[in-house]
Design a protein around this motif. Structure first.
Motif, PDB file in Angstrom:
ATOM      1  N   SER A 130       0.819  -1.218   0.000  1.00 35.90           N
ATOM      2  CA  SER A 130       0.000   0.000   0.000  1.00 35.90           C
ATOM      3  C   SER A 130       0.850   1.264   0.000  1.00 35.90           C
ATOM      4  O   SER A 130       0.352   2.356  -0.264  1.00 35.90           O
ATOM      5  CB  SER A 130      -0.949   0.001   1.195  1.00 35.90           C
ATOM      6  OG  SER A 130      -0.235   0.248   2.380  1.00 35.90           O
ATOM      7  N   MET A 131       2.133   1.124   0.319  1.00 33.48           N
ATOM      8  CA  MET A 131       3.024   2.280   0.284  1.00 33.48           C
ATOM      9  C   MET A 131       3.417   2.663  -1.136  1.00 33.48           C
ATOM     10  O   MET A 131       3.821   3.779  -1.405  1.00 33.48           O
ATOM     11  CB  MET A 131       4.310   1.987   1.047  1.00 33.48           C
ATOM     12  CG  MET A 131       4.194   2.236   2.510  1.00 33.48           C
ATOM     13  SD  MET A 131       5.847   2.151   3.215  1.00 33.48           S
ATOM     14  CE  MET A 131       6.475   3.794   2.861  1.00 33.48           C
ATOM     15  N   GLY A 132       3.337   1.679  -2.049  1.00 36.67           N
ATOM     16  CA  GLY A 132       3.662   1.955  -3.444  1.00 36.67           C
ATOM     17  C   GLY A 132       2.640   2.927  -4.015  1.00 36.67           C
ATOM     18  O   GLY A 132       1.623   3.224  -3.392  1.00 36.67           O
TER      19      GLY A 132
ATOM     20  N   LEU B 127      -1.399   0.969   8.254  1.00 34.82           N
ATOM     21  CA  LEU B 127      -2.031   0.360   7.079  1.00 34.82           C
ATOM     22  C   LEU B 127      -3.292   1.143   6.720  1.00 34.82           C
ATOM     23  O   LEU B 127      -3.550   1.432   5.553  1.00 34.82           O
ATOM     24  CB  LEU B 127      -2.357  -1.110   7.375  1.00 34.82           C
ATOM     25  CG  LEU B 127      -2.977  -1.938   6.243  1.00 34.82           C
ATOM     26  CD1 LEU B 127      -2.098  -1.924   4.998  1.00 34.82           C
ATOM     27  CD2 LEU B 127      -3.210  -3.385   6.693  1.00 34.82           C
ATOM     28  N   ARG B 128      -4.069   1.512   7.756  1.00 44.16           N
ATOM     29  CA  ARG B 128      -5.291   2.283   7.532  1.00 44.16           C
ATOM     30  C   ARG B 128      -4.953   3.613   6.851  1.00 44.16           C
ATOM     31  O   ARG B 128      -5.585   4.006   5.867  1.00 44.16           O
ATOM     32  CB  ARG B 128      -5.989   2.533   8.866  1.00 44.16           C
ATOM     33  CG  ARG B 128      -7.397   3.106   8.714  1.00 44.16           C
ATOM     34  CD  ARG B 128      -8.039   3.427  10.055  1.00 44.16           C
ATOM     35  NE  ARG B 128      -8.265   2.269  10.890  1.00 44.16           N
ATOM     36  CZ  ARG B 128      -7.625   1.984  12.024  1.00 44.16           C
ATOM     37  NH1 ARG B 128      -6.688   2.806  12.482  1.00 44.16           N
ATOM     38  NH2 ARG B 128      -7.910   0.912  12.723  1.00 44.16           N
ATOM     39  N   GLN B 133      -5.894   8.225   0.120  1.00 46.61           N
ATOM     40  CA  GLN B 133      -5.271   8.719  -1.111  1.00 46.61           C
ATOM     41  C   GLN B 133      -4.228   9.806  -0.835  1.00 46.61           C
ATOM     42  O   GLN B 133      -3.552  10.254  -1.743  1.00 46.61           O
ATOM     43  CB  GLN B 133      -6.347   9.231  -2.083  1.00 46.61           C
ATOM     44  CG  GLN B 133      -7.343   8.145  -2.535  1.00 46.61           C
ATOM     45  CD  GLN B 133      -6.660   6.935  -3.159  1.00 46.61           C
ATOM     46  OE1 GLN B 133      -5.820   7.071  -4.036  1.00 46.61           O
ATOM     47  NE2 GLN B 133      -7.006   5.738  -2.693  1.00 46.61           N
ATOM     48  N   GLN B 134      -4.123  10.219   0.433  1.00 49.55           N
ATOM     49  CA  GLN B 134      -3.230  11.353   0.720  1.00 49.55           C
ATOM     50  C   GLN B 134      -1.738  10.999   0.654  1.00 49.55           C
ATOM     51  O   GLN B 134      -1.372   9.835   0.703  1.00 49.55           O
ATOM     52  CB  GLN B 134      -3.565  11.965   2.095  1.00 49.55           C
ATOM     53  CG  GLN B 134      -3.139  11.134   3.290  1.00 49.55           C
ATOM     54  CD  GLN B 134      -4.249  10.262   3.836  1.00 49.55           C
ATOM     55  OE1 GLN B 134      -4.798   9.401   3.119  1.00 49.55           O
ATOM     56  NE2 GLN B 134      -4.566  10.433   5.091  1.00 49.55           N
ATOM     57  N   ASP B 135      -0.912  12.036   0.543  1.00 49.80           N
ATOM     58  CA  ASP B 135       0.552  11.889   0.540  1.00 49.80           C
ATOM     59  C   ASP B 135       1.000  11.584   1.971  1.00 49.80           C
ATOM     60  O   ASP B 135       0.787  12.383   2.881  1.00 49.80           O
ATOM     61  CB  ASP B 135       1.156  13.221   0.059  1.00 49.80           C
ATOM     62  CG  ASP B 135       2.681  13.188   0.023  1.00 49.80           C
ATOM     63  OD1 ASP B 135       3.282  12.193   0.494  1.00 49.80           O
ATOM     64  OD2 ASP B 135       3.258  14.176  -0.480  1.00 49.80           O
TER      65      ASP B 135
END
Lengths: 209, 209
Positions: A130-132, B127-128, B133-135
């Motif tokens: 999810s970091m990608g 993980l949440r 969608q944020q940076d």
């Protein structure tokens, strides 16, 4: 339990000369058989010695700490595992993360259309993905999961202590509990460090009942 | 250890009438004092009964399973915890995830500029956040962490069993081991379900030495 000096002496004699009669142990210690009777009874009751009629006493090879942990060694996976949470191997990373949150588990098992184990997904695998920058719905779980034969497994009749050692030595959070079928390994449970922590707590709590 | 029927009878008598002399116990059972001697010795050695000269036998209140778990009840956090992994409260979610992977831990403790505990970040929290969608470099850890006073803590002199119960009852993976200072709680360790699982394994492994 703490042994007296005389009881330690008796153990030494039996270790060296066993099987040996009570009479001969008494001779070695220059004591009467009657004086030794309570000590021999204690050592036998507590499991350090065993006695066979017309043969004598022999050493069981058990230390005090062994007797203490005999209870732990009898616990089996079947009494402690949780229900498994699975995702289909056609699912994507977004589905998997959603399932992980809905079911509140740290590990998902990936199964094929026959319900056969093909992979394992950890919270760490999903966090990395999810970091990608990619769209999580476009990432199939089968490219990020750990797959057989690299997966560590256990069975419901395995000893809890052996499964615990597997978790520690492989630095993983959960093992699938599986059973063999014609098609492969069916997932029937999930054994986690939470289950082991609960077992540890129950060792002490059960006695308060 | 398994008690014989007669030993169970003796325990019942002492529970009801203790302190009571060996003579009186023998009377109750219509047996001689000599016949009972080994049983009384066993029950005393094993910790079920205690004896005081000129007073008699009394019940210690310990069950077999209590004696068995006395060992577990003596284990303390100080002998099992790991080193803590911390991030500064000015860090962002991206830094935190990077630290989590570099240090290979599932929980980070958030500290202020004085090294004082202000929050806890789990793999689940991150993980949440990473699913949004944020940076991630724009998300400060202090808005996603669990903060005092909601954080469960333990101290190095706490019993391992009490810390284990806290982990289970609060459904968390790790506790910060803290010590009080002028400024607040300093983080000196990390106690996880992995530490408890290792303690469980060591209970059995130690005896093989």
């Amino acid at each position: 339990m703490d042994l007296t000096h005389r009881q330690e002496q008796i153990l030494e004699i039996v270790k060296e000369h066993g099987p040996i009669t009570g009479e001969k142990i008494a001779d070695e210690l220059n004591l009467t058989r009657a004086t030794l009777r309570p000590d021999l009874a204690i050592l036998t009751m507590a499991g350090f010695l065993d006695a066979r009629p017309r043969v004598g006493y022999f050493y069981t090879g058990k230390t005090g700490s062994e007797l203490l942990t005999d209870k732990i060694k009898k616990l089996s996976v079947r009494d402690y595992h949780s229900v498994p949470v699975v995702v289909n191997d056609q699912a994507n990373a977004y589905d998997a993360i959603t399932t992980m949150f809905l079911e509140d588990v740290g590990t998902l098992f990936v199964v094929d259309q026959h319900g056969i184990l093909v992979g394992v997904l950890s919270r760490k695998d999903l966090l990395r993905t999810s970091m990608g920058q990619q769209d999580l719905t476009e990432v199939p779980v089968h490219i990020i999961m750990t797959r057989l034969p690299k997966i560590k497994i256990c069975q419901k009749d395995d000893l809890l202590i052996d499964a615990s050692i597997k978790l520690i030595e492989n630095q993983i959070d959960a093992l699938p509990v599986v059973q063999e079928s014609d098609k492969g390994l069916e997932v029937i449970g999930r054994l986690t460090k939470t289950n082991i922590t609960k077992a540890f707590v129950e060792l002490v709590k059960n006695e308060d009942v």
